[in-house]
Motif scaffolding. Structure first.
Motif, PDB file in Angstrom:
ATOM      1  N   SER A   1      27.739  46.537  -6.626  1.00 26.68           N
ATOM      2  CA  SER A   1      28.189  47.734  -5.622  1.00 26.68           C
ATOM      3  C   SER A   1      29.077  46.135  -4.859  1.00 26.68           C
ATOM      4  CB  SER A   1      26.357  48.060  -5.254  1.00 26.68           C
ATOM      5  OG  SER A   1      26.382  46.685  -4.698  1.00 26.68           O
ATOM      6  N   ALA A   2      29.841  45.335  -5.613  1.00 25.24           N
ATOM      7  CA  ALA A   2      30.038  44.296  -4.208  1.00 25.24           C
ATOM      8  C   ALA A   2      31.443  45.069  -3.965  1.00 25.24           C
ATOM      9  CB  ALA A   2      30.589  43.072  -5.219  1.00 25.24           C
ATOM     10  N   LEU A   3      32.012  44.934  -2.088  1.00 25.16           N
ATOM     11  CA  LEU A   3      32.918  45.395  -1.856  1.00 25.16           C
ATOM     12  C   LEU A   3      34.105  44.755  -2.228  1.00 25.16           C
ATOM     13  CD1 LEU A   3      31.591  45.187   2.246  1.00 25.16           C
ATOM     14  CD2 LEU A   3      32.683  47.334   0.211  1.00 25.16           C
ATOM     15  N   PRO A   4      35.435  44.931  -2.465  1.00 23.99           N
ATOM     16  CA  PRO A   4      36.976  44.494  -2.943  1.00 23.99           C
ATOM     17  C   PRO A   4      36.907  43.227  -2.541  1.00 23.99           C
ATOM     18  CG  PRO A   4      37.238  47.171  -2.173  1.00 23.99           C
ATOM     19  CD  PRO A   4      36.050  46.550  -2.549  1.00 23.99           C
ATOM     20  N   HIS A   5      37.525  42.534  -3.019  1.00 25.24           N
ATOM     21  CA  HIS A   5      37.097  40.527  -3.054  1.00 25.24           C
ATOM     22  C   HIS A   5      38.280  39.936  -3.700  1.00 25.24           C
ATOM     23  CE1 HIS A   5      34.157  41.068  -6.234  1.00 25.24           C
ATOM     24  NE2 HIS A   5      34.573  39.848  -6.290  1.00 25.24           N
ATOM     25  N   ALA A   6      38.488  39.101  -3.189  1.00 23.19           N
ATOM     26  CA  ALA A   6      39.533  38.550  -3.900  1.00 23.19           C
ATOM     27  C   ALA A   6      39.062  37.531  -4.874  1.00 23.19           C
ATOM     28  CB  ALA A   6      40.076  37.157  -3.105  1.00 23.19           C
ATOM     29  N   VAL A   7      40.480  37.344  -6.313  1.00 26.73           N
ATOM     30  CA  VAL A   7      39.855  36.537  -7.316  1.00 26.73           C
ATOM     31  C   VAL A   7      40.261  34.985  -7.519  1.00 26.73           C
ATOM     32  CG1 VAL A   7      40.212  35.823  -9.984  1.00 26.73           C
ATOM     33  CG2 VAL A   7      38.906  38.791  -9.133  1.00 26.73           C
ATOM     34  N   ARG A   8      39.713  33.809  -6.693  1.00 19.65           N
ATOM     35  CA  ARG A   8      40.399  32.753  -6.597  1.00 19.65           C
ATOM     36  C   ARG A   8      40.676  32.326  -7.765  1.00 19.65           C
ATOM     37  NH1 ARG A   8      36.524  34.836  -2.793  1.00 19.65           N
ATOM     38  NH2 ARG A   8      36.935  35.054  -1.231  1.00 19.65           N
ATOM     39  N   ARG A   9      41.980  31.071  -7.645  1.00 25.67           N
ATOM     40  CA  ARG A   9      42.118  30.468  -8.223  1.00 25.67           C
ATOM     41  C   ARG A   9      41.819  28.788  -8.633  1.00 25.67           C
ATOM     42  NH1 ARG A   9      46.081  25.838  -6.999  1.00 25.67           N
ATOM     43  NH2 ARG A   9      46.533  25.976  -5.054  1.00 25.67           N
ATOM     44  N   GLN A  10      42.064  28.642  -9.763  1.00 24.93           N
ATOM     45  CA  GLN A  10      41.378  27.449 -10.508  1.00 24.93           C
ATOM     46  C   GLN A  10      41.860  26.059  -9.849  1.00 24.93           C
ATOM     47  OE1 GLN A  10      41.494  25.295 -14.284  1.00 24.93           O
ATOM     48  NE2 GLN A  10      39.348  26.526 -14.359  1.00 24.93           N
ATOM     49  N   LEU A  11      41.553  24.798  -9.403  1.00 24.04           N
ATOM     50  CA  LEU A  11      42.617  24.186  -8.555  1.00 24.04           C
ATOM     51  C   LEU A  11      43.117  23.889  -9.686  1.00 24.04           C
ATOM     52  CD1 LEU A  11      42.487  22.173  -6.854  1.00 24.04           C
ATOM     53  CD2 LEU A  11      40.351  20.290  -7.459  1.00 24.04           C
ATOM     54  N   GLN A  12      44.216  22.774  -9.765  1.00 25.54           N
ATOM     55  CA  GLN A  12      44.872  22.546 -10.878  1.00 25.54           C
ATOM     56  C   GLN A  12      46.169  21.866  -9.423  1.00 25.54           C
ATOM     57  OE1 GLN A  12      46.736  25.872 -12.726  1.00 25.54           O
ATOM     58  NE2 GLN A  12      44.878  25.683 -13.983  1.00 25.54           N
ATOM     59  N   GLU A  13      45.111  20.986  -9.266  1.00 23.63           N
ATOM     60  CA  GLU A  13      46.162  19.843  -8.452  1.00 23.63           C
ATOM     61  C   GLU A  13      45.301  19.090  -7.595  1.00 23.63           C
ATOM     62  OE1 GLU A  13      47.163  23.365  -5.441  1.00 23.63           O
ATOM     63  OE2 GLU A  13      45.842  23.395  -7.229  1.00 23.63           O
ATOM     64  N   ASP A  14      45.809  17.941  -6.864  1.00 26.70           N
ATOM     65  CA  ASP A  14      45.486  17.031  -6.439  1.00 26.70           C
ATOM     66  C   ASP A  14      45.625  17.213  -4.436  1.00 26.70           C
ATOM     67  OD1 ASP A  14      43.984  15.644  -8.783  1.00 26.70           O
ATOM     68  OD2 ASP A  14      46.597  14.479  -8.894  1.00 26.70           O
ATOM     69  N   LEU A  15      44.424  17.546  -3.908  1.00 29.11           N
ATOM     70  CA  LEU A  15      44.527  17.580  -2.873  1.00 29.11           C
ATOM     71  C   LEU A  15      43.630  16.236  -1.696  1.00 29.11           C
ATOM     72  CD1 LEU A  15      42.884  21.324  -2.798  1.00 29.11           C
ATOM     73  CD2 LEU A  15      45.926  20.132  -2.220  1.00 29.11           C
ATOM     74  N   HIS A  16      44.110  16.990  -1.078  1.00 28.65           N
ATOM     75  CA  HIS A  16      43.569  16.115   0.631  1.00 28.65           C
ATOM     76  C   HIS A  16      42.905  16.679   1.552  1.00 28.65           C
ATOM     77  CE1 HIS A  16      46.027  12.708  -1.553  1.00 28.65           C
ATOM     78  NE2 HIS A  16      45.733  11.827  -1.273  1.00 28.65           N
ATOM     79  N   THR A  17      41.455  16.423   1.744  1.00 25.00           N
ATOM     80  CA  THR A  17      41.325  17.444   3.161  1.00 25.00           C
ATOM     81  C   THR A  17      40.405  16.096   3.786  1.00 25.00           C
ATOM     82  OG1 THR A  17      40.121  19.278   3.708  1.00 25.00           O
ATOM     83  CG2 THR A  17      39.724  18.381   1.746  1.00 25.00           C
ATOM     84  N   ASP A  18      39.941  17.171   5.195  1.00 27.34           N
ATOM     85  CA  ASP A  18      39.017  16.662   6.295  1.00 27.34           C
ATOM     86  C   ASP A  18      37.469  16.774   5.085  1.00 27.34           C
ATOM     87  OD1 ASP A  18      40.775  15.641   7.658  1.00 27.34           O
ATOM     88  OD2 ASP A  18      39.912  17.287   8.776  1.00 27.34           O
TER      89      ASP A  18
END
Length: 426
Positions: A14-31
């Motif tokens: 019964s979940a509302l429509p939602h995004a299918v998110r991609r797999q991490l396939q890179e090197d990232l930087h974040t806080d």
């Protein structure tokens, strides 16, 4: 890497429509990199994004795949051990600090639902119901205790009043928490994930973390990518596995079982005309409520060690029929199980692995509200205001006696003892 989808639960169906998110396939930087896209991780990410941090969330399966998308959906205040127990074990100062926060989680959820327009069938009102004279007395004490800490929304119901709101003859009294309530748990998680992304946060699914390099700027690695950050928040809870061995030693995954009936139509008024959620006062408690489309969602029982039982309906249906004999002919459309994380003290475990790696886990069955508080507190700590986070982090946590081999039978034996006391009313 295997692709993991949602379990066959009513919530997933019964979940509302939602995004299918991609797999991490890179090197990232974040806080900040957050491990886990359940309530703890999503709440942390949302509070941090609102404070101006950049955030990446890594999820091994799907958003809300674990307990956050499978639970009973009840907004229950406080912690699995209440503030009187905290005072007895850890002193009045600790009790006052934790007590000042014990109604905050449900407020955070309501704020999120309103601010981000999350459609999750939010309803107000939750009942604690008593099955014995001892439990009736306990509810009166419960009311007085919570009122000491500022709760102004509690109402004691006698047996007749209780039967007016729950059409069952089992209960002798109830405590109505007008500040409690219930939600569609997976839709809440999905709505919070959408809110995270609306603020610029990044969420990667099917991206299980394989290692954490505990350096000055830690690196979190997955099979196909990595994220380097100033801070890490570990929020895998019962599905963290062996990623952080020192956390696994002080906690135990446990399974709980839930069923959902067919839509009841007008019969719902013969069962729960109040539309409140309900949990009983037993040690191994039953809990139930109506869904948005008026199914009865009923849960109960604990499998220590998180073994998935083969016949969930056979475990839970007798409990449902004992509570509501009028539903003996009802069809069960869904039956599922999910894991929560138990601690020996039954209090959540917050802390740091080093100066820039934080963790929160072990809500011991009180996770819906406390996870949302946890996200706010870790955001405060990362911003340099750690007093409230440290009130939890200072709680001592011991490993289960007997180690990994004997913790399951030892805990099950203790649960059997307290369940026997419940049955005998002592």
């Amino acid at each position: 890497m295997s692709h993991t989808e949602y379990p066959d639960s009513y919530y997933a169906a019964s979940a509302l429509p939602h995004a299918v998110r991609r797999q991490l396939q890179e090197d990232l930087h974040t806080d900040v990199v957050v491990i886990g896209a359940g309530y703890t991780g999503l709440s942390s990410a949302l509070h941090l994004l609102e404070a101006g941090y950049s955030v990446v969330v890594l999820e091994a399966a799907r958003v809300g795949w674990g307990a956050s998308g499978r639970n009973g959906g009840q907004l229950v205040q406080s912690y699995s051990r209440d503030v009187d127990v905290i005072a007895d074990k850890y002193g009045q100062d600790t009790a006052r600090m934790l007590g000042s926060m014990m109604f905050e989680g449900s407020q955070i959820i309501r704020e999120r639902v309103k601010k981000y327009q999350i459609q999750c069938d939010l309803k107000d009102g939750g009942l604690f119901v008593a099955l014995s004279d001892k439990q009736v007395h306990g509810l009166r004490e419960h009311k007085a205790l919570w009122e000491q800490y500022g709760h102004k929304g509690l109402e004691f119901l006698d047996a007749r009043q209780t039967q007016d709101v729950v059409h069952s003859e089992r209960y002798r009294a109830a405590l109505l928490d007008h500040w409690g309530g219930h939600i569609h748990p997976l839709n809440l998680a999905l709505g919070e994930a959408a809110a995270v992304e609306s603020l610029g946060g990044k969420i990667f699914e099917q991206s299980a973390v394989t290692s954490i390099e505990r350096t000055a700027k830690p690196i979190v690695r997955t099979e196909h990518g990595s994220v380097q950050a100033k801070f890490v928040v570990v929020a895998g809870n019962a599905y963290l596995g062996g990623l952080v061995p020192e956390l696994a030693a002080k906690s135990m995954p446990c399974g709980t079982q839930v069923i959902a009936t067919e839509p009841l139509g007008e019969r719902w008024q013969e069962v729960l005309p109040s539309d409140y959620c309900v949990e009983d006062c037993n040690y191994l408690l039953d809990y139930f409520r109506l869904s948005g489309d008026k199914r009865l969602i009923y849960g109960g029982g604990v499998i220590y060690g998180a073994r998935d039982p083969e016949h969930i309906e056979s475990i839970v249906r007798p409990k449902l029929e004992k509570t509501f004999p009028q539903l003996k002919d009802v069809r069960i459309d869904f039956a599922w199980t999910g894991n929560f994380l138990l601690t020996l003290s039954r209090l959540p475990q917050f802390g740091r692995l080093n100066d820039n790696i934080y963790y929160m886990q072990g809500y011991s069955g009180h996770g819906v509200t406390t996870t949302h508080l946890a996200g706010k507190l870790v955001a405060e700590a990362i911003k340099g205001q750690s007093e409230r986070f440290d009130a939890f982090a200072s709680l001592p946590h011991l490993p289960f006696p007997g180690g990994r081999l004997f913790r399951v039978p030892a805990t099950a034996l203790g649960a059997w003892y307290y369940s026997l006391r419940d049955k005998l009313g002592i």
